[in-house]
Design a protein around this motif. Sequence first.
Motif, short mmCIF file in Angstrom:
data_model
loop_
_atom_site.label_atom_id
_atom_site.label_comp_id
_atom_site.label_asym_id
_atom_site.label_seq_id
_atom_site.Cartn_x
_atom_site.Cartn_y
_atom_site.Cartn_z
N GLY A 166 6.14 -10.42 -12.51
CA GLY A 166 6.73 -10.36 -11.17
C GLY A 166 6.21 -9.19 -10.38
N VAL A 167 6.43 -7.97 -10.89
CA VAL A 167 5.98 -6.74 -10.23
C VAL A 167 5.08 -5.98 -11.20
N GLU A 168 3.95 -5.50 -10.71
CA GLU A 168 3.10 -4.61 -11.50
C GLU A 168 2.97 -3.27 -10.78
N ILE A 169 3.20 -2.19 -11.54
CA ILE A 169 3.02 -0.83 -11.04
C ILE A 169 2.10 -0.14 -12.03
N LYS A 220 2.09 -6.10 -6.34
CA LYS A 220 1.56 -4.85 -6.90
C LYS A 220 1.97 -3.72 -5.97
N MET A 221 2.42 -2.62 -6.55
CA MET A 221 2.94 -1.52 -5.74
C MET A 221 2.14 -0.25 -5.94
N GLY A 222 1.85 0.43 -4.83
CA GLY A 222 1.18 1.72 -4.86
C GLY A 222 2.18 2.86 -4.87
N SER A 223 1.70 4.08 -4.78
CA SER A 223 2.57 5.26 -4.78
C SER A 223 3.39 5.34 -3.50
N PRO A 242 0.82 -1.22 0.00
CA PRO A 242 0.00 0.00 0.00
C PRO A 242 0.85 1.26 0.00
N ALA A 243 0.23 2.37 -0.33
CA ALA A 243 0.92 3.66 -0.44
C ALA A 243 1.72 3.97 0.82
#
Length: 251
Positions: A132-135, A105-108, A77-78
């Motif tokens: 792997g990573v989604e932004i 998954k990455m937030g701001s 989370p952010a």
Amino acid sequence: MMRTKIMIGALLVLLTMMFSSSVNGAVNVSLDAKKATMNSQMIETALQKAKSSKSASEKIVTLPKGVFLLAKTVVVPAGVTLRGANVNAMPILRIQQNEGIPVIKMGSDTKLENVVLDGQSTVGHVNQKHNGVEIVGASANQRVRNVQIVNSQVRNFGGNGIYMKYTDRVSISGTTTSQMVVSKIGYAGIIGYSANNTKIQRVTVRDIGVADQKLAYNIALSEYFNSKLTSQMQAKVNPRSMARLLRVAIF
């Protein structure tokens, strides 16, 4: 850069007790659905607790060394950092038997550091959902901003190692090129659509693509996402992308 190493509350202490049987060895978590669900729930609880904290030092979740089988995507989370203790004690995160969702998954205003993401794929075919990573931002006007991925390994994914869409100020870097590695990926090692102000520094990208596929990308970043828009409209909603690649090793 915050360097504080802490565990978030009793849950992360419990994680250490459960998954680290010794200082020197990683423990493979059972391939059991209940175990994967429990791992996901405990990590999610720790991340949400970090999100709600008003103390900057408590917005860091540190996972112990070990192999973490997961039932679902870990959403950072952010404002929160997810990390392993150091490059010599990196937790390995895997999704249980699911190639249709990303591991992270990455937030701001987030950071991922000293973590291994393993897609467990033999990469015999391309699967664009296996990342792997989604932004990913909601739109060109609602971007995910200020994300760091540092000294981590992303490997064995049928789609993309790191996938970005509608982002601004993403930094992917290693202390050395051997410490930030993206490898054995079906389509693209690092790819971004409308990925503004991206910095890729001291990163190794290798073993990309599938033999019978015509297209594969080590690193690919685009300025625009919707090509149907007029150039004037795109200039308004998608500011010009500025990507910097510094000392990147590509094989």
